[in-house]
Design an enzyme around this catalytic site. Structure first.
Site, PDB file in Angstrom:
ATOM      1  N   GLU A  36       0.831  -1.214   0.000  1.00  0.00           N
ATOM      2  CA  GLU A  36       0.000   0.000   0.000  1.00  0.00           C
ATOM      3  C   GLU A  36       0.865   1.263   0.000  1.00  0.00           C
ATOM      4  O   GLU A  36       0.768   2.122   0.882  1.00  0.00           O
ATOM      5  CB  GLU A  36      -0.944   0.003   1.207  1.00  0.00           C
ATOM      6  CG  GLU A  36      -1.909  -1.179   1.181  1.00  0.00           C
ATOM      7  CD  GLU A  36      -2.987  -1.123   2.255  1.00  0.00           C
ATOM      8  OE1 GLU A  36      -2.725  -0.571   3.325  1.00  0.00           O
ATOM      9  OE2 GLU A  36      -4.092  -1.641   2.018  1.00  0.00           O
ATOM     10  N   GLU A  57      -5.500  -8.169  -1.272  1.00  0.00           N
ATOM     11  CA  GLU A  57      -6.146  -7.997   0.034  1.00  0.00           C
ATOM     12  C   GLU A  57      -7.604  -7.639  -0.197  1.00  0.00           C
ATOM     13  O   GLU A  57      -7.917  -6.757  -0.995  1.00  0.00           O
ATOM     14  CB  GLU A  57      -5.523  -6.858   0.853  1.00  0.00           C
ATOM     15  CG  GLU A  57      -4.264  -7.230   1.583  1.00  0.00           C
ATOM     16  CD  GLU A  57      -3.782  -6.128   2.515  1.00  0.00           C
ATOM     17  OE1 GLU A  57      -4.624  -5.476   3.163  1.00  0.00           O
ATOM     18  OE2 GLU A  57      -2.562  -5.929   2.576  1.00  0.00           O
TER      19      GLU A  57
HETATM   20  C1  BG6 Z   1      -4.460  -3.032   4.856  1.00  0.00           C
HETATM   21  C2  BG6 Z   1      -3.109  -3.443   5.378  1.00  0.00           C
HETATM   22  O1  BG6 Z   1      -4.506  -1.655   4.841  1.00  0.00           O
HETATM   23  O2  BG6 Z   1      -5.591  -3.330   5.595  1.00  0.00           O
HETATM   24  C3  BG6 Z   1      -3.144  -4.595   6.371  1.00  0.00           C
HETATM   25  O3  BG6 Z   1      -2.240  -3.772   4.321  1.00  0.00           O
HETATM   26  C4  BG6 Z   1      -4.315  -4.392   7.308  1.00  0.00           C
HETATM   27  O4  BG6 Z   1      -1.916  -4.637   7.024  1.00  0.00           O
HETATM   28  C5  BG6 Z   1      -5.591  -4.433   6.490  1.00  0.00           C
HETATM   29  O5  BG6 Z   1      -4.385  -5.339   8.336  1.00  0.00           O
HETATM   30  C6  BG6 Z   1      -6.847  -4.344   7.320  1.00  0.00           C
HETATM   31  O6  BG6 Z   1      -6.762  -3.258   8.172  1.00  0.00           O
HETATM   32  P1  BG6 Z   1      -6.996  -3.388   9.740  1.00  0.00           P
HETATM   33  O7  BG6 Z   1      -6.679  -2.077  10.276  1.00  0.00           O
HETATM   34  O8  BG6 Z   1      -8.415  -3.782   9.894  1.00  0.00           O
HETATM   35  O9  BG6 Z   1      -6.084  -4.465  10.201  1.00  0.00           O
END
Ligand code: BG6
Length: 487
Positions: free
Chosen positions: A192, A384
């Site tokens: 990201e 993701e």
């Molecule tokens: C993304 C990141 O922004 O979102 C991850 O690459 C992160 O590291 C994921 O865990 C979800 O966000 P969060 O804050 O719910 O863990």
């Protein structure tokens, strides 16, 4: 000539799997020579709307370094993947994973970021993980920097603000490319990368006491150094392991105009461009003109070395990956803001929100895929996507997470629509296949996994791994190559 056929299925070699990051799963923060990272000096927060990671300053880091426990710093304990990796990979294999995305913590290999020699124990750990995956024919997709730079580099040279960090990072990348040559087919440089404009967590730059204008100047400069380091890593990979592919990684946040009023449409276009700017540089190999104009108008000056532009032009990435959780709305006069993935954005009245206020928009994933394919014509990879939710373990040891199944089903359906639209999509790694520590708030109770981990926000629990309903569902999805999305 119009084509009369179009792909109706995910390709046979579609890469189904899951994604994690070292600082959120491994634990073992102080063993086998590992150095501390930027992630492990950020305290947990109970305020879901306020992410504490960007209030970090020298004092808070010194306090964190003096604290030798994981109590307030949950990323130090993760879910102890470091000692459970065999069990966890076996569960991934049971679901039929074709790929597993994880990160190599730079500070396990170079505890201070720029040590002369690598730490053999760190390399040996990742070698064991990679070999374990190979047993099940699961391909590694490795992120080289996932919000976890060695904290020593922040203290010594303000992280990526210093050009010297390029050299240190590329010593690390060269070391792991050589060690894992032939074993890792896919790599990503910076997770990201665009979130470097939001603060410390992505660049290790301490600027929380600076003015907004100064922060932007510092952050874009640090990001320029990451662009160069990423291009150098691509060059190294082509030389060391020419069959392996390099990708970039963006937190893609499509934004819609708040109204059809052209001033809102234009405001949304600029927001979207500022998001895609990062991929423009990494995939097309140059700074786009719209951004040069934005820099000039905002008095941001990027200092470049003589051959930086040539390196960026010569070594663009092979594929484009991104995270997708939500979309936002942009109005010229801002309007009501909602919470989001480390950011805020305008509220969309047509969308529902997760318990953490993230707007859920499966169709937006198709819109994103179609637009990115049109813009870049390079293979795309959704690395993701997932739902953070509070799960309940029932008395008979089950987790009925139908809400997660619904969320994932709708997103996979839209991915399928996009492949039918002609998008070349390499794969899908759902975020957090095993419960892990939330990045933004360091909570354990914000769970993403197909696999429940018995651990609470205080770090108490047996660490037992329990299969949720979604585990069996995803197994069926993979076995049918995305055709069977039913419960
Ligand atoms: C993304 C990141 O922004 O979102 C991850 O690459 C992160 O590291 C994921 O865990 C979800 O966000 P969060 O804050 O719910 O863990």
């Amino acid at each position: 000539m119009y084509k009369t056929t179009f792909p109706k299925q995910f390709p046979d070699d579609f890469l189904w799997g899951g994604a994690t990051a070292a600082n959120q799963v491994e634990g073992a923060w102080n063993v086998d020579g590992k150095g501390l990272t930027t992630a492990e000096v950020v305290r947990k927060t109970t305020d879901r709307k306020h992410m504490s990671m960007d209030d970090v300053d020298k004092e808070s880091i010194q306090a964190a370094l003096a604290d030798k426990s994981a109590a307030d710093y949950p990323k130090r304990r993760g879910v102890d993947f470091y000692h459970h990796y065999k069990e966890d990979i076996k569960l991934f294999a049971e679901m039929g994973f074709k790929v597993y995305r994880f990160s190599i913590a730079w500070s396990r290999i170079f505890p201070n970021g720029d040590d002369a020699q690598p730490n053999e124990a760190g390399l040996a750990f990742y070698e064991k993980v990679i070999d374990e995956l190979a047993k099940y024919d699961i391909k590694p997709l490795v992120t080289l920097s996932h919000y976890e730079m060695p904290i020593a580099l922040t203290l010594r040279q303000n992280g990526w603000l210093s050009r010297d960090t390029i050299k240190a990072f590329n010593h690390f990348t060269e070391t792991v490319f050589k060690r894992f040559k032939g074993k890792v087919p896919y790599w990503l440089t910076f997770n990201e990368i665009n979130t470097g404009t939001w603060g410390f967590h992505a660049t290790g730059v301490l600027d929380s006491h600076e003015t907004r204008a100064k922060q932007l100047q510092m952050r874009y400069q640090a990001l320029h150094h990451q662009f160069v380091a990423s291009a150098i890593a691509t060059k190294q990979l082509r030389e060391i392991d020419p069959k392996a592919k390099m990708g970039c990684m963006l937190a893609r946040m499509q934004t819609y105009p708040g109204t059809p009023n052209p001033v809102d449409v234009r405001a949304a276009q600029l927001e979207d461009d500022k998001n895609l700017f990062f991929t423009d540089v990494q995939a097309r190999g140059e700074y786009p003109e719209y951004m040069n104009r934005y820099f000039a108008e905002n008095k941001i000056e990027i200092k470049m070395a003589a051959d930086d532009e040539a390196i960026l032009a010569k070594y663009p990435v092979d594929f484009i990956s991104f995270s997708y959780y939500m979309t936002t709305v942009t109005k010229a006069d801002e309007g009501e803001q909602v919470n989001g993935n480390m950011a805020t954005g305008g509220r969309n009245p047509y969308l529902q929100e997760s318990d953490w206020g993230w707007q859920i928009d499966p169709i937006g994933l198709r819109v994103t895929l179609d637009e990115m394919w049109d813009r870049y014509r390079k293979p795309l990879f959704v690395v993701e996507n997932g739902l953070g939710a509070v799960d309940q373990l029932t008395s008979d040891g089950k987790v009925h997470d139908d809400y997660r199944i619904d969320y994932l089903r709708q997103h996979i359906q839209q991915m399928k629509e996009a492949t039918e639209d002609g998008v070349q999509l390499m794969g899908y790694t759902m975020w957090g296949p095993i419960d892990l520590i939330s990045f933004s708030t360091s909570e354990m109770s914000k769970r993403y996994g197909f696999i429940y981990v018995d651990q609470d926000d205080q770090g108490k629990g047996s660490l037992d791994r329990i299969k949720k309903d979604s585990f069996y569902w995803y197994k069926k999805v993979i076995a049918s190559n995305g055709e069977d999305l039913t419960d």
